[in-house]
Design an enzyme around this catalytic site. Structure first.
Site, mmCIF file in Angstrom:
data_model
loop_
_atom_site.group_PDB
_atom_site.id
_atom_site.type_symbol
_atom_site.label_atom_id
_atom_site.label_comp_id
_atom_site.label_asym_id
_atom_site.label_seq_id
_atom_site.Cartn_x
_atom_site.Cartn_y
_atom_site.Cartn_z
ATOM 1 C CD GLU A 92 -2.305 1.824 2.410
ATOM 2 O OE1 GLU A 92 -2.326 3.079 2.474
ATOM 3 O OE2 GLU A 92 -2.560 1.086 3.377
ATOM 4 C CB CYS A 143 -2.974 5.618 4.141
ATOM 5 S SG CYS A 143 -1.598 5.050 5.145
#
Length: 460
Positions: free
Chosen positions: A230, A264
């Site tokens: 990620e 994020c």
């Protein structure tokens, strides 16, 4: 003697913590111990592994009064927000609750002649490389299900949050998980890459920068070791003409600015229908002007310093370039802005996709807002990005949100919310955000490998 890792506190630039990295030989020995321990760990009953993991989670919770100020020192999040244990516990609890079903054998068929099924077999030793921005929650996304599935885990945490892995290992081991089953290691980049290249690990999960993810994949090249990543994000919000304006402004601006924008799935660009644009901008500016920038250890502080001076420098550079190219900055410099880690949160209008602030990951407290006239225009702009983690759509029409969402290149589509990780859904991305998926049933599938059984019965 290894390399010295130093956590530089963004509060005052002092060295808050430092640790020596393991030598390549010592690191290899510890990974070998993890591999030796894995067979015995996987042989334990599933419920026993679940109970031990959840006891470890509870032990982390018992440390929360110490963890909250520690996080403020390490990465600047204000103590008023109480740390991460709520999300940490929610994610681990969900993965514990679904484990029996998610890891159950897939029954293909049985008759008088054959029995056929597919087992979910643990990979073996899983390396988790975790980031600093939500250091506990991002780590537990993989640590909990990996252990529950029967893997042993090596955790390598970011230098900015140097003490997090140490605390997690201490908590889990105090709960009864053997030291070789869950280890925190201080490793330099070269040793990490060498271990991956030597097939020391059976699966690698990395959360961090695009460059870091590329380094992981290069290290694993030719080994056939699975790598889940990620990486960066440039998550958009789209406010349609039928949106609840107040809710949209409150949520999207919070999504852009919370944790000093270091999320994020933080909102980094907002597209607003022309009929609501002026009102949206006015309300957004009013919200940001209420923020209190300051020392994260002080209760009145609502936005702390960025985690590192160099991160703030990148955000300042993006803002300055945009303003020089015609963008309008709406927030006057806060008195506490020191030109270093303490950075004024900023709202920009008159931005275009020619500006880095609308293309590159900012990962800081800045958001650009653009006016749009149609779904088609908004979709084109949202997809005009090298990243694809989440997108936040604001409308009262579920079918419209679904239709628009189907056309967005992203990992998660939100409607009337943003910046939240639902552990029942797969956390995943596309394009330069990476590949793979964590949490949910799919998270278990990625932390195990399928093993098929085709058993012919002896029928006399």
């Amino acid at each position: 003697m290894g390399q010295t890792l130093k956590c530089i506190s963004p509060i005052d630039g002092s060295v808050y913590a430092e640790r020596e990295t393991l030598s390549p030989e010592a690191a290899a020995e510890r990974v070998t111990a993890a591999r030796t321990a894995q067979t015995t760990w996987a042989a334990r009953p599933l419920q026993e592994r679940i109970d031990l993991v959840m006891a470890g989670v509870a032990a982390v919770g018992a440390m929360n009064d110490d963890i909250v100020p520690e996080l403020a020192h390490m990465m600047g999040r204000p103590v008023r927000y109480g740390g991460e244990f709520g999300g940490f516990n929610e994610r681990a609890s969900h993965m514990a609750q679904i484990a029996a079903e998610a890891l159950a054998d897939i029954q293909v068929g049985e008759d008088a002649t054959f029995k056929r099924y597919i087992k979910h077999v643990p990979h073996g030793v899983v390396l988790v490389v975790a980031p600093w921005n939500y250091p506990y929650m991002t780590a537990i996304n993989t640590v909990a299900p990996a252990l529950i599935a029967g893997n042993t885990v090596v955790l390598k945490h970011a230098t900015q949050t140097l003490l997090v892995g140490e605390r997690m290992a201490q908590a889990f081991q105090s709960a009864g998980i053997p030291a070789d089953v869950f280890q925190n290691m201080f490793l330099d980049h070269d040793t990490t890459s060498a271990l991956i290249a030597d097939r020391a690990f059976d699966f690698v999960n990395f959360t961090g920068s695009v460059g870091g993810g590329q380094a992981m994949e290069r290290a694993a090249a030719g080994t056939f070791t699975g790598v889940g990543t990620e990486l960066g994000g440039k998550d958009p919000g789209y406010v349609m003409e039928d949106a609840d304006l107040d809710a949209a402004v409150d949520t999207l601006i919070d999504g852009a600015m919370f944790n000093a924008g270091q999320c994020c799935c933080g909102i980094e660009r907002i597209y607003v229908h022309e009929s609501l644009y002026d009102a949206f901008v006015e309300k957004a500016v009013a919200i940001v002007n209420t923020y209190k920038l300051g020392n994260p250890l002080e209760a009145e502080t609502t936005i702390g310093p960025m985690a590192n001076v160099r991160f703030a420098a990148e955000v300042r550079s993006q803002i300055a370039e945009a303003v020089a190219a015609g963008a309008v900055a709406h927030i006057a410099a806060f008195a506490e802005d020191d030109g270093g880690a303490y950075l004024t949160p900023q709202i920009l209008t008159h931005v275009t996709h020619d500006m880095r602030v609308m293309r590159d990951e900012s990962f800081g407290p800045v958001v650009g807002i653009m006016k749009v006239s149609s779904d088609a225009e908004a979709i084109d702009l949202m997809n005009d990005s090298e990243f694809g983690l989440t997108a936040s759509l604001w409308t009262g029409d579920v079918e419209r949100a679904t239709r628009v969402g189907d056309q967005i290149e992203t990992g998660t589509v939100f409607m009337n919310r943003a910046d939240y990780l639902d552990p029942g859904l797969c956390w995943t991305g596309c394009k330069n955000t990476g590949r793979g998926g964590g949490l949910s049933v799919i998270g278990y599938h990625n932390l195990t490998r399928p093993k098929s059984y085709h058993l012919k019965k002896v029928t006399g």
